[in-house]
Scaffold this motif. Structure first.
Motif, PDB file in Angstrom:
ATOM      1  N   GLN A   1       0.678  -1.218  -0.008  1.00 38.45           N
ATOM      2  CA  GLN A   1      -0.047   0.186   0.053  1.00 38.45           C
ATOM      3  C   GLN A   1       0.879   1.232   0.094  1.00 38.45           C
ATOM      4  O   GLN A   1       0.399   2.307  -0.704  1.00 38.45           O
ATOM      5  CB  GLN A   1      -0.924   0.074   1.307  1.00 38.45           C
ATOM      6  CG  GLN A   1      -1.931  -1.038   1.148  1.00 38.45           C
ATOM      7  CD  GLN A   1      -2.814  -1.177   0.066  1.00 38.45           C
ATOM      8  OE1 GLN A   1      -3.227   0.099  -0.463  1.00 38.45           O
ATOM      9  NE2 GLN A   1      -3.102  -2.090  -0.636  1.00 38.45           N
ATOM     10  N   LEU A   2       1.835   1.196   0.679  1.00 36.71           N
ATOM     11  CA  LEU A   2       2.920   2.498   0.662  1.00 36.71           C
ATOM     12  C   LEU A   2       3.459   2.710  -0.673  1.00 36.71           C
ATOM     13  O   LEU A   2       3.492   3.577  -1.108  1.00 36.71           O
ATOM     14  CB  LEU A   2       4.029   2.228   1.751  1.00 36.71           C
ATOM     15  CG  LEU A   2       5.199   3.170   1.801  1.00 36.71           C
ATOM     16  CD1 LEU A   2       4.405   4.588   2.218  1.00 36.71           C
ATOM     17  CD2 LEU A   2       6.323   2.814   2.362  1.00 36.71           C
ATOM     18  N   THR A   3       3.870   1.575  -1.488  1.00 37.60           N
ATOM     19  CA  THR A   3       4.338   1.494  -2.577  1.00 37.60           C
ATOM     20  C   THR A   3       3.592   2.169  -3.516  1.00 37.60           C
ATOM     21  O   THR A   3       3.696   3.012  -4.378  1.00 37.60           O
ATOM     22  CB  THR A   3       4.827   0.315  -3.208  1.00 37.60           C
ATOM     23  OG1 THR A   3       6.077  -0.037  -2.092  1.00 37.60           O
ATOM     24  CG2 THR A   3       5.557   0.510  -4.585  1.00 37.60           C
ATOM     25  N   ASP A   4       2.344   1.580  -3.602  1.00 41.90           N
ATOM     26  CA  ASP A   4       1.302   2.122  -4.372  1.00 41.90           C
ATOM     27  C   ASP A   4       1.107   3.616  -4.341  1.00 41.90           C
ATOM     28  O   ASP A   4       0.822   4.504  -5.227  1.00 41.90           O
ATOM     29  CB  ASP A   4      -0.018   1.548  -4.020  1.00 41.90           C
ATOM     30  CG  ASP A   4      -1.364   1.800  -4.907  1.00 41.90           C
ATOM     31  OD1 ASP A   4      -1.281   1.894  -6.153  1.00 41.90           O
ATOM     32  OD2 ASP A   4      -2.043   2.548  -4.181  1.00 41.90           O
ATOM     33  N   SER A   5       0.935   4.157  -2.922  1.00 47.00           N
ATOM     34  CA  SER A   5       0.577   5.467  -2.535  1.00 47.00           C
ATOM     35  C   SER A   5       1.882   6.421  -3.068  1.00 47.00           C
ATOM     36  O   SER A   5       1.650   7.420  -3.671  1.00 47.00           O
ATOM     37  CB  SER A   5       0.444   5.734  -1.137  1.00 47.00           C
ATOM     38  OG  SER A   5      -0.652   5.017  -0.856  1.00 47.00           O
ATOM     39  N   LEU A   6       3.172   5.773  -2.642  1.00 45.85           N
ATOM     40  CA  LEU A   6       4.218   6.913  -3.028  1.00 45.85           C
ATOM     41  C   LEU A   6       4.518   6.794  -4.619  1.00 45.85           C
ATOM     42  O   LEU A   6       4.647   8.091  -5.363  1.00 45.85           O
ATOM     43  CB  LEU A   6       5.316   5.943  -2.627  1.00 45.85           C
ATOM     44  CG  LEU A   6       5.590   5.962  -1.049  1.00 45.85           C
ATOM     45  CD1 LEU A   6       6.797   5.381  -0.749  1.00 45.85           C
ATOM     46  CD2 LEU A   6       5.716   7.761  -0.554  1.00 45.85           C
ATOM     47  N   LYS A   7       3.935   5.835  -5.456  1.00 36.63           N
ATOM     48  CA  LYS A   7       4.113   6.019  -7.094  1.00 36.63           C
ATOM     49  C   LYS A   7       2.959   6.782  -7.462  1.00 36.63           C
ATOM     50  O   LYS A   7       3.233   7.593  -8.305  1.00 36.63           O
ATOM     51  CB  LYS A   7       3.838   4.783  -7.481  1.00 36.63           C
ATOM     52  CG  LYS A   7       5.123   3.457  -7.572  1.00 36.63           C
ATOM     53  CD  LYS A   7       4.685   2.391  -8.114  1.00 36.63           C
ATOM     54  CE  LYS A   7       5.991   1.389  -7.889  1.00 36.63           C
ATOM     55  NZ  LYS A   7       5.587   0.141  -8.674  1.00 36.63           N
TER      56      LYS A   7
END
Length: 246
Positions: free
Chosen positions: A98-104
């Motif tokens: 979820q973090l990676t998705d948000s950061l992208k």
């Protein structure tokens, strides 16, 4: 603030909204109460003059007084990137995926160019200093809010790993987790700052109720938000309005 947050959450739950829709609506209605009056809060997409379109954004913070609506439907809007101050990604539980998705998503929208402005003229020319640079407009800010999370130190380590080598203006301003705390940026003298620069590092602050600091953080950023005069004609270049009769 916590009472208001809980009341809004209970009211939206009573309406029958579920999951991510409910959570985004809770944050949206809460922010509408506490942000400066010129800041609009909406869900939707952003577009830029070079044809880029953002992912759907959970929360868009935009200039309410002067933004022309390109698409304005109940619960969904499309904004020119020049009229947007920042975005907030809302998650149920923050983990690495979820973090990676948000950061992208945040990196993508921060990378979209803000070009459709009138050139500033006269004795007074506005600028903004963020990320250790001076800008002739207000650059895009990005945050993450989650109702729950895995260990915040682990999230911080994932964040550092994800942004290794990324330019500082693409970094997020902060990450907030209800009932746990926040990841913010600390200066070399130990003070907490609103946005990262080359002299800051991300740190974890533990707190049972991070709402107050989140609200103050956003108020401080948004109270300094401003826009040069927006030039909508930049979005009409190449458009056909009909045939010119001889």
């Amino acid at each position: 603030m916590l009472i208001d947050f809980n009341e809004i959450s209970a009211e939206i739950s009573h309406r029958g909204a579920k999951g991510s829709v409910r959570e985004t609506e809770v944050i949206k209605e809460y922010l509408e109460k506490y942000l400066p009056g010129n800041i609009g809060v909406a869900n939707g997409e952003c577009i830029s003059t070079d044809g880029q379109v953002s992912n759907e954004c959970d929360i868009i913070l935009f200039e309410k007084n002067t933004t022309p609506y390109l698409v304005h439907k109940e619960g969904y809007q499309i904004f020119p990137i020049e009229c947007v101050y920042g975005v907030i990604e809302v998650k149920s539980k923050l983990d690495k995926q979820q973090l990676t998705d948000s950061l992208k998503k945040i990196v993508k929208i921060k990378s979209m160019p803000k070009l459709a402005y009138e050139k500033q003229k006269g004795p007074v020319v506005n600028s903004t200093t963020l990320y250790g640079k001076e800008w002739d407009y207000f650059p895009m800010i990005g945050m993450i809010f989650s109702f729950d999370s895995i260990n915040l130190q682990t999230i911080k380590n994932y964040y550092i790993e994800e942004f290794s080598g990324e330019s500082i203006e693409k970094h997020v301003e902060s990450i907030w987790v209800l009932n746990q705390g926040m990841i913010v940026h600390q200066n070399t003298d130990g003070t907490i700052v609103l946005s990262p620069d080359l002299n800051t590092k991300p740190v974890v602050l533990k707190a049972d109720n991070p709402l107050m600091l989140l609200t103050v953080h956003l108020q401080a950023l948004m109270s300094s938000g401003w826009l040069p005069r927006f030039r909508i004609t930049e979005y009409l270049k190449g458009a056909s309005f009909g045939k010119i009769e001889p």
